[in-house]
Design a protein around this motif. Structure first.
Motif, PDB file in Angstrom:
ATOM      1  N   ALA A   1       0.896  -1.014  -0.051  1.00  0.00           N
ATOM      2  CA  ALA A   1       0.035   0.051  -0.013  1.00  0.00           C
ATOM      3  C   ALA A   1       0.921   1.171   0.003  1.00  0.00           C
ATOM      4  O   ALA A   1       1.819   1.301   0.931  1.00  0.00           O
ATOM      5  N   SER A   2       0.658   2.091  -1.006  1.00  0.00           N
ATOM      6  CA  SER A   2       1.365   3.389  -1.079  1.00  0.00           C
ATOM      7  C   SER A   2       0.706   4.457  -0.183  1.00  0.00           C
ATOM      8  O   SER A   2      -0.240   4.354   0.063  1.00  0.00           O
ATOM      9  N   ASN A   3       1.552   5.470  -0.186  1.00  0.00           N
ATOM     10  CA  ASN A   3       0.954   6.572   0.795  1.00  0.00           C
ATOM     11  C   ASN A   3       1.437   7.881   0.064  1.00  0.00           C
ATOM     12  O   ASN A   3       2.192   7.838  -0.715  1.00  0.00           O
ATOM     13  N   ILE A   4       0.819   9.060   0.259  1.00  0.00           N
ATOM     14  CA  ILE A   4       0.850  10.114  -0.583  1.00  0.00           C
ATOM     15  C   ILE A   4       2.153  10.774  -0.121  1.00  0.00           C
ATOM     16  O   ILE A   4       2.754  11.397  -0.933  1.00  0.00           O
ATOM     17  N   VAL A   5       2.889  10.361   0.858  1.00  0.00           N
ATOM     18  CA  VAL A   5       3.975  11.063   1.283  1.00  0.00           C
ATOM     19  C   VAL A   5       5.132  10.448   0.237  1.00  0.00           C
ATOM     20  O   VAL A   5       5.847  11.522  -0.385  1.00  0.00           O
ATOM     21  N   ILE A   6       5.095   9.399  -0.216  1.00  0.00           N
ATOM     22  CA  ILE A   6       5.925   8.890  -1.448  1.00  0.00           C
ATOM     23  C   ILE A   6       5.820   9.682  -2.590  1.00  0.00           C
ATOM     24  O   ILE A   6       6.674  10.261  -3.264  1.00  0.00           O
ATOM     25  N   TYR A   7       4.523   9.992  -2.892  1.00  0.00           N
ATOM     26  CA  TYR A   7       4.311  10.556  -4.217  1.00  0.00           C
ATOM     27  C   TYR A   7       4.623  12.102  -4.200  1.00  0.00           C
ATOM     28  O   TYR A   7       5.235  12.598  -5.157  1.00  0.00           O
TER      29      TYR A   7
END
Length: 855
Positions: free
Chosen positions: A214-220
């Protein structure tokens, strides 16, 4: 639990008496009937007391006591001790306790959380060797690391710039039975982005998506910001779309990241478009700008000098109710100051007080810095007074700004007073403050004062660094004490004492060698300069293009052009390209050797490489061409400068005017002079130079026009060779012109050499015009008497404050009186002097008045 609380309370009460606390704990701990839980609960309290008192010997004694303590159901007391030591920043001591525990209890397992704590503490203390040891010890002890352990290791390696090692650890996680989570990916992506490897960060995001982590918006947001910093806005836009596809909604941080990165790279208009969309396109679900967004845009506008846009933004912030806090005001102040809008900045500073926003010391420092950089030191001092009256204490930066301003103006006594005032107010100067004053003292040639300040800096324990010593060495070189500079440099390499907090910070660097090598070259000691160059490389101080340029410049000035080109070859072999300075030196060297074909070839090469010739380039070429009597080519270079938009300076015109006059080309010289006037306006230095060259070339009528125009403009005439001019006019039967010039000088109320009258008086008498000759003789006497009286009244000032006084006026007057050339006029004057003739008119002489100055 009651005994535990009682013991802990007793220990806490004796925090200020750690020795007693230690004795109490030791006595109670030796009682076998004392409950184990109470022992464990009071142990952290005691450990913190001993650490605070730096009683490390007692901590070792505590270790021996704990190692003999019977095992507990919970953590062993030694483990508690290790945890407290690690959390307190004593990682090395904690690890030594860990090793002691392992040697006494080799079979007792330790938890992964303890290792995680020790690794995290080692990373915080920047102890990579400890991290390596702890990880290896975990493997040997068969303590399986967990994902959090690997996250710590990867983060530490990324922070150290060891991205390859971080990736290897990441790849080994699965082998150890651990799987990366979103934080693992986030840490490594951030590392790649900070290391300028955003492409690999994007690849890692693809790996994350394939592994269905699961990705998170911080990485983006991290990747979006990194792409924007590199100017890859298209990739940033694609990432925002990918973010939406993964079910995330771009938040204000996403947009702030983009705006911040774009503004930092100067792409403020692109940032402005994103900002406008955030405010307008609510139906698209875009987040509204927050205070950070507004501040980012305000800073971007100010940095790019877009002050009208910045003003509009401030106005809109006020209209829509965005809170203007001190951070916003400071950004606005900085923008106004940087763009020279000091009055507007003062208004903003006043507005802060009116709006109930208390200016901080940073606010005042911004204002003072702007004023000092514009030479407005009195206003800066008033701002400091205002700051104090407002209850804000000036800090070391405040004083340093003002002190640096005084130093730049050469106001050393004021700077010294400020330094003493600063110390008296309990604000102690830092190295920057002292270095500013030290540099100014050397610049002003105040060697003894500079040495005294350096001595005080040492006595008061300032950590002298190489910046300080570079100032000293450069000062020594500039006053010609190169040997002393070399001696000081030798001492720096050999010093082992604690003059510097960090001994390496006092080791000579590239700037040190540049100063010394330049001084040696200027003194003609090229062999010694070469030895210093070799020494520099031997000490692992590697040269840059500046060092090579020093050698090239000095070799060219000494006519050793072939040697300069050999240095150039070595410079280019080391990967350094020719700079503008390099070209200018080589152009001068070739020109001095009359190798004009090669000189023009360099000029063409410069343009091909995108290096625009500057005024020094052209001046060097003009000087060399004129010295070889190629004035036509030199004049063409002036035309080329004007066509290419290269602004000539006054030296350019002087370089052309003199050789043209020397070969009798007075009309072209006059044309060059007229061009100079059209560019620089009516400058005294241009008029005096042109006049003197015309007088030297006996072009007296043209010289007269120049001189009369100078008198009309009320120029100081000290730099004009008017004495020779008047003498020549009188000798070529142009005595009427000479009398006209003298009369105008008298009418304009100039003071000048009385000797200037003599050739005119003699010329008038020869022509039979005795009446006018007598009048001039009377005026000469009056002027001579006035000069004598003025010298007696004020020995150290000029006769007229707005005029340049002529040196040795009194001596020239005496020379007139003792002239033995049979002149009847001289004898007549001597007779009148004996009778006191003419003195009654001295008091009626008035200073010239210039009403236009009053407006």
């Amino acid at each position: 639990m009651e005994p535990a609380r009682e013991l802990s309370k007793t220990l806490i009460k004796n925090t200020n008496n750690p020795k007693l606390a230690w004795q109490i704990f030791k006595r109670i701990a030796s009682n076998p009937s004392f409950p184990s839980d109470a022992f464990n609960q009071s142990l952290p309290v005691l450990t913190r007391i001993l650490i605070g008192a730096k009683m490390f010997t007692e901590i070792d004694a505590l270790q021996h006591l704990l190692l003999t303590h019977p095992p507990q159901n919970s953590d062993h007391p030694m483990v508690l001790l290790i945890r407290v030591l690690a959390k307190s920043g004593h990682v090395n001591l904690a690890i030594s306790q860990l090793q002691a525990f392992r040697s006494h209890h080799p079979n007792k397992p330790l938890s992964v959380s303890l290792y995680n704590l020790l690794i995290r503490s080692s990373l915080q203390e920047n102890l990579p060797d400890c991290v390596r040891f702890l990880y290896e010890d975990m493997i040997v002890s068969r303590v399986p690391p967990e994902t959090y352990t690997f996250n710590l290791l990867i983060g530490g390696l990324c922070d150290s710039g060891c991205l390859e090692d971080a990736r290897k650890v990441f790849d080994k996680m699965c082998e150890r039975g651990c799987f990366p989570n979103e934080f693992t990916f986030g840490i490594l992506v951030r590392g790649y982005c900070r290391g300028g490897r955003v492409g690999e960060g994007l690849e890692l995001l693809e790996v994350m998506r394939r592994m269905e982590v699961a990705s998170n918006i911080v990485i983006y947001n991290t990747l979006v910001s990194a792409f924007c910093k590199e100017g890859k806005t298209d990739e940033a836009e694609k990432l925002v779309e990918m973010l939406r596809e993964d079910g995330h909604v771009p938040n204000v941080v996403t947009f702030n990241s983009r705006i911040s990165a774009l503004c930092r790279t100067g792409k403020v208009l692109e940032a402005s478009r994103i900002f406008r969309d955030m405010k307008v396109d609510k139906e698209l679900g875009l987040p509204q700008p927050d205070t950070i967004t507004y501040n980012l845009m305000l800073e971007g506008f100010c940095k790019e000098g877009m002050m009208e846009e910045a003003k509009t933004l401030i106005k809109s912030m006020k209209e829509i109710g965005v809170s203007l806090k001190v951070e916003s005001y400071n950004i606005w102040l900085m923008g106004l100051v940087r763009n020279g809008m000091l009055l507007e900045a003062q208004v903003v500073l006043n507005e802060m007080a009116e709006k109930g926003v208390q200016p901080t010391v940073v606010s005042y420092n911004i204002m003072m810095d702007g004023l000092c950089k514009n030479g407005m030191l009195r206003d800066a001092q008033m701002v400091m007074t205002l700051m104090k009256n407002g209850g804000v204490a000036p800090d070391v930066v405040s004083y340093s700004i003002l002190l640096h301003g005084y130093c730049k103006k050469g106001m050393i006594s004021e700077a010294n007073k400020l330094l003493n005032n600063m110390i008296a107010n309990g604000c102690f100067p830092n190295n920057y403050t002292c270095n500013s004053l030290l540099g100014s003292l050397w610049k002003e040639g105040k060697v003894l004062e500079a040495e005294e300040l350096l001595k005080k800096m040492k006595e008061r324990g300032y950590a002298l660094n190489i910046v300080t010593y570079n100032i000293v060495l450069d000062g020594l070189c500039k006053i010609g004490q190169v040997d002393k500079a070399l001696e000081t440099m030798h001492e720096l390499w050999n010093q082992e004492d604690a003059e510097c907090n960090d001994n390496n910070s006092c080791k000579p660097d590239l700037i040190t060698y540049s100063s010394v090598i330049n001084a040696l070259c200027k003194d003609g000691k090229l062999d010694e300069a070469k030895k210093k160059f070799i020494e520099m490389i031997g000490r692992n101080v590697y040269p840059d293009s500046v060092i090579y340029d020093i050698f090239i410049s000095n070799l060219c000035k000494k006519g050793k052009v072939s040697s300069a080109f050999r240095v150039l070859k070595e410079m280019e072999k080391k990967g350094y390209n020719k700079s503008l300075q390099t070209y200018n030196s080589l152009v001068l060297g070739l020109g001095m050797k009359s190798q004009f074909f090669e000189m023009y070839g360099l000029l063409n090469e410069m343009r091909e490489r995108g290096i625009s010739p500057n005024v020094s380039t052209y001046n060097n070429m003009i000087r060399c061409l004129c010295e070889s009597s190629q004035t036509d080519d030199a004049t063409k270079l002036l035309d080329e400068m004007l066509d290419k938009g290269v602004s000539p300076n006054i030296s350019t015109f002087k370089l052309l005017i003199r050789p043209l006059c020397q070969i009798g080309e007075f009309r072209p010289a006059q044309e060059v002079f007229n061009i100079s006037i059209s560019i620089f306006g009516h400058k005294e230095t241009l008029y005096s130079f042109m006049f003197n060259e015309l007088v030297t070339g006996d072009e007296l009528l043209e010289a007269k026009d120049i001189f009369m125009s100078a008198l009309d403009r009320c120029f100081a005439i000290g730099s004009f060779s008017y004495g020779d001019f008047i003498n020549k006019l009188s000798k070529v039967d142009m005595v009427e012109c000479a009398t006209e010039v003298l009369k105008k000088m008298i009418k304009k109320r100039y003071t000048f050499e009385p000797a200037s009258f003599m050739p005119v008086i003699d010329g008038l008498r020869v022509k039979g015009n005795k009446r006018e000759a007598d009048e001039f003789a009377e005026l000469m006497l009056e002027m001579g008497s006035e000069i004598k009286v003025s010298n007696q009244v004020n020995q150290n000032t000029k006769v007229f404050n707005h005029r340049k006084a002529v040196n040795n006026n009194e001596n020239n007057w005496q020379n007139i009186l003792h002239r033995d050339d049979g002149s009847g006029a001289t004898l007549k004057i001597l007779n009148k002097i004996q009778k006191g003739w003419g003195h009654e008119r001295i008091l009626n002489m008035q200073y010239p008045t210039y009403d236009f100055l009053d407006g």
